[in-house]
Design a protein around this motif. Structure first.
Motif, PDB file in Angstrom:
ATOM      1  N   GLY A  79       0.800  -1.220   0.000  1.00 57.14           N
ATOM      2  CA  GLY A  79       0.000   0.000   0.000  1.00 57.14           C
ATOM      3  C   GLY A  79       0.828   1.263   0.000  1.00 57.14           C
ATOM      4  N   ILE A  80       2.088   1.175  -0.469  1.00 56.05           N
ATOM      5  CA  ILE A  80       3.004   2.316  -0.483  1.00 56.05           C
ATOM      6  C   ILE A  80       3.319   2.698  -1.921  1.00 56.05           C
ATOM      7  CG2 ILE A  80       5.269   3.163   0.225  1.00 56.05           C
ATOM      8  CD1 ILE A  80       5.243   1.067   2.444  1.00 56.05           C
ATOM      9  N   THR A  81       3.263   3.979  -2.205  1.00 56.67           N
ATOM     10  CA  THR A  81       3.690   4.485  -3.511  1.00 56.67           C
ATOM     11  C   THR A  81       4.693   5.612  -3.296  1.00 56.67           C
ATOM     12  OG1 THR A  81       1.864   6.085  -3.601  1.00 56.67           O
ATOM     13  CG2 THR A  81       1.475   3.915  -4.583  1.00 56.67           C
ATOM     14  N   TYR A  82       5.519   5.874  -4.320  1.00 57.56           N
ATOM     15  CA  TYR A  82       6.484   6.973  -4.269  1.00 57.56           C
ATOM     16  C   TYR A  82       6.859   7.331  -5.693  1.00 57.56           C
ATOM     17  CZ  TYR A  82       9.788   3.096  -4.869  1.00 57.56           C
ATOM     18  OH  TYR A  82      10.444   1.987  -5.322  1.00 57.56           O
ATOM     19  N   THR A  83       7.571   8.440  -5.841  1.00 59.87           N
ATOM     20  CA  THR A  83       7.972   8.875  -7.179  1.00 59.87           C
ATOM     21  C   THR A  83       9.415   8.473  -7.465  1.00 59.87           C
ATOM     22  OG1 THR A  83       8.501  11.073  -6.283  1.00 59.87           O
ATOM     23  CG2 THR A  83       6.325  10.766  -7.275  1.00 59.87           C
ATOM     24  N   ASP A  84      10.382   9.181  -6.909  1.00 51.45           N
ATOM     25  CA  ASP A  84      11.786   8.954  -7.237  1.00 51.45           C
ATOM     26  C   ASP A  84      12.472   8.064  -6.201  1.00 51.45           C
ATOM     27  OD1 ASP A  84      11.508  10.673  -9.423  1.00 51.45           O
ATOM     28  OD2 ASP A  84      11.871  12.414  -8.145  1.00 51.45           O
ATOM     29  N   TYR A  85      13.389   7.231  -6.679  1.00 47.07           N
ATOM     30  CA  TYR A  85      14.224   6.377  -5.839  1.00 47.07           C
ATOM     31  C   TYR A  85      15.681   6.755  -6.071  1.00 47.07           C
ATOM     32  CZ  TYR A  85      16.361   2.121  -3.889  1.00 47.07           C
ATOM     33  OH  TYR A  85      17.111   1.235  -3.146  1.00 47.07           O
ATOM     34  N   GLN A  86      16.426   6.981  -4.982  1.00 49.16           N
ATOM     35  CA  GLN A  86      17.838   7.337  -5.099  1.00 49.16           C
ATOM     36  C   GLN A  86      18.660   6.532  -4.107  1.00 49.16           C
ATOM     37  OE1 GLN A  86      17.974  11.572  -4.386  1.00 49.16           O
ATOM     38  NE2 GLN A  86      17.505  12.067  -6.511  1.00 49.16           N
ATOM     39  N   ARG A  87      19.769   5.967  -4.592  1.00 45.58           N
ATOM     40  CA  ARG A  87      20.685   5.291  -3.687  1.00 45.58           C
ATOM     41  C   ARG A  87      21.485   6.313  -2.910  1.00 45.58           C
ATOM     42  NH1 ARG A  87      24.766   2.203  -5.046  1.00 45.58           N
ATOM     43  NH2 ARG A  87      24.967   2.824  -7.215  1.00 45.58           N
ATOM     44  N   ASP A  88      21.680   6.047  -1.632  1.00 45.89           N
ATOM     45  CA  ASP A  88      22.470   6.922  -0.766  1.00 45.89           C
ATOM     46  C   ASP A  88      23.633   6.100  -0.222  1.00 45.89           C
ATOM     47  OD1 ASP A  88      23.479   8.803   0.903  1.00 45.89           O
ATOM     48  OD2 ASP A  88      21.743   8.939   2.227  1.00 45.89           O
ATOM     49  N   GLY A  89      24.675   6.011  -1.013  1.00 46.21           N
ATOM     50  CA  GLY A  89      25.782   5.151  -0.648  1.00 46.21           C
ATOM     51  C   GLY A  89      25.428   3.691  -0.914  1.00 46.21           C
ATOM     52  N   ASN A 136       8.146  11.866  -2.193  1.00 47.35           N
ATOM     53  CA  ASN A 136       6.679  11.857  -2.279  1.00 47.35           C
ATOM     54  C   ASN A 136       6.090  10.485  -1.940  1.00 47.35           C
ATOM     55  OD1 ASN A 136       6.750  14.582  -3.235  1.00 47.35           O
ATOM     56  ND2 ASN A 136       7.283  13.785  -5.254  1.00 47.35           N
ATOM     57  N   LEU A 137       6.477   9.977  -0.804  1.00 47.43           N
ATOM     58  CA  LEU A 137       5.985   8.683  -0.356  1.00 47.43           C
ATOM     59  C   LEU A 137       4.564   8.820   0.186  1.00 47.43           C
ATOM     60  CD1 LEU A 137       7.772   5.941   1.601  1.00 47.43           C
ATOM     61  CD2 LEU A 137       5.731   6.941   2.645  1.00 47.43           C
ATOM     62  N   VAL A 138       3.707   7.842  -0.128  1.00 48.78           N
ATOM     63  CA  VAL A 138       2.328   7.819   0.365  1.00 48.78           C
ATOM     64  C   VAL A 138       2.024   6.408   0.862  1.00 48.78           C
ATOM     65  CG1 VAL A 138      -0.122   8.124  -0.182  1.00 48.78           C
ATOM     66  CG2 VAL A 138       1.596   9.605  -1.249  1.00 48.78           C
ATOM     67  N   LEU A 139       1.581   6.305   2.095  1.00 46.62           N
ATOM     68  CA  LEU A 139       1.181   5.029   2.687  1.00 46.62           C
ATOM     69  C   LEU A 139      -0.280   5.134   3.093  1.00 46.62           C
ATOM     70  CD1 LEU A 139       1.508   2.242   4.014  1.00 46.62           C
ATOM     71  CD2 LEU A 139       2.435   3.408   6.034  1.00 46.62           C
ATOM     72  N   ARG A 140      -1.107   4.272   2.545  1.00 47.29           N
ATOM     73  CA  ARG A 140      -2.541   4.261   2.854  1.00 47.29           C
ATOM     74  C   ARG A 140      -2.845   3.083   3.769  1.00 47.29           C
ATOM     75  NH1 ARG A 140      -4.911   7.948  -0.388  1.00 47.29           N
ATOM     76  NH2 ARG A 140      -3.754   8.560  -2.265  1.00 47.29           N
ATOM     77  N   ALA A 141      -3.480   3.388   4.906  1.00 42.16           N
ATOM     78  CA  ALA A 141      -3.857   2.362   5.867  1.00 42.16           C
ATOM     79  C   ALA A 141      -5.312   2.563   6.273  1.00 42.16           C
ATOM     80  CB  ALA A 141      -2.948   2.424   7.094  1.00 42.16           C
ATOM     81  N   LYS A 142      -5.852   1.624   7.055  1.00 42.25           N
ATOM     82  CA  LYS A 142      -7.235   1.728   7.489  1.00 42.25           C
ATOM     83  C   LYS A 142      -7.468   2.958   8.354  1.00 42.25           C
ATOM     84  CE  LYS A 142      -8.249  -3.229   7.376  1.00 42.25           C
ATOM     85  NZ  LYS A 142      -8.672  -4.413   8.176  1.00 42.25           N
TER      86      LYS A 142
END
Length: 307
Positions: free
Chosen positions: A43-53, A61-67
């Motif tokens: 139930g998680i969506t996001y836009t960009d992914y970047q490695r940090d080391g 822009n992470l979004v987590l939808r729960a009850k």
């Protein structure tokens, strides 16, 4: 089994083990391709992914939808799974396991949901299980510049830190009222929570624990502007109404200006209330002290009882 066949099996097993080790070591490189579908299944969506080391990554822009509601963050970071498990196993907590900045959580209520059979007891049990899970799988987390919304109520959370089962946070209630919040729920003890505000001259400590398999006990004490108060209540296994409760303020003083009594200095008195599960009693005394001897002193004494 011939020697040659043993050698072939050994080489195959060794090659598989080596391939697995290489794939595991290279997980930070190929994890971005599996992270998105894995997150979507949770139930998680996001836009960009970047490695940090090598060991960490960040998403935007992470979004987590729960009850219970929706959590979103402009930026969130974490260890990749291998680094996460390694630090859990060997305790090398050099950095927070999870970070989130510019985040917001909005409570949502499903109007079509069936009537809930929850109670204080069941919610305390769920909260205890949540703390256990977090202590096990999330040793440390850091949140900055956040907001909690519940209908028209908005609470700012400039920073919050979670470490080994203890939460420390700065919160700002409506009308710009700042508080320091600390909570700790050890594995074999009650929930300890404290809330304090220096500008408001307020401090309280709360303890919440299951006394046995059928009840929960709440106790609290605090100080507001030199006024001490105490509260205790015992809740049954079912329902939200306590089977016993007591509230006491043996000696309080309230500035008369808060009640817009400009010709008086303060209101002094005491308050005591009890509830036995069926009936309540309340006793209140109050005395208004004037600034001038020319004004009358007001004395109030009130008693009430009922079901």
């Amino acid at each position: 089994m011939t020697t040659r066949r043993r050698r072939v099996i050994f080489r195959i097993v060794s090659a598989l083990a080596l391939g697995f080790a290489i794939a595991l070591a290279a997980l930070p490189l190929w994890f971005p391709w599996v992270a998105r579908p894995l997150a979507k299944s949770l139930g998680i969506t996001y836009t960009d992914y970047q490695r940090d080391g090598y060991a960490r990554f960040h998403v935007s822009n992470l979004v987590l939808r729960a009850k219970s509601g929706v959590f979103n963050a402009k930026r969130a970071g974490a260890f990749v799974p291998t680094a996460w498990l390694w630090r859990m196993a060997f305790g090398t907590n050099a950095a927070p396991f999870l970070t989130a900045s510019a985040w917001e959580f909005s409570f949502q209520q499903n109007s079509n949901a069936p009537a809930s059979s929850s109670s204080v007891f069941t919610n305390v049990a769920k909260l205890n299980d949540t703390f256990k899970t977090l202590r096990r799988w999330l040793p440390e987390a850091e949140f900055t510049n956040g907001t909690i919304r519940a209908k028209e109520i908005q609470i700012a959370v400039p920073n919050a830190n979670w470490k080994n089962g203890a939460l420390a946070a700065k919160i700002v209630l409506p009308q710009n009222r700042p508080f320091a919040l600390n909570a700790d729920w050890p594995a074999n003890g009650p929930l300890k929570l404290s809330l304090a505000s220096v500008p408001l001259n307020f401090q309280t400590e709360l303890s919440l624990a299951k006394t046995n398999s059928n009840s929960v006990r709440l106790s609290a004490n605090g100080v507001w502007s030199s006024n001490r108060f105490e509260l205790s209540a015992t809740f049954p296994k079912n329902g939200w109404i306590p089977k016993s409760a007591n509230a006491r303020a043996d000696s309080f003083q309230i500035p008369a200006s808060l009640l817009k009594l400009g010709n008086y200095e303060k209101i002094a008195g005491s308050l005591d209330g009890d509830w036995n599960g069926a009936r309540y009693t309340m006793n209140l005394t109050a005395r208004a002290i004037p600034k001038s001897a020319a004004l009358p002193e007001w004395n109030i004494e009130a008693r009430a009882s009922g079901d």
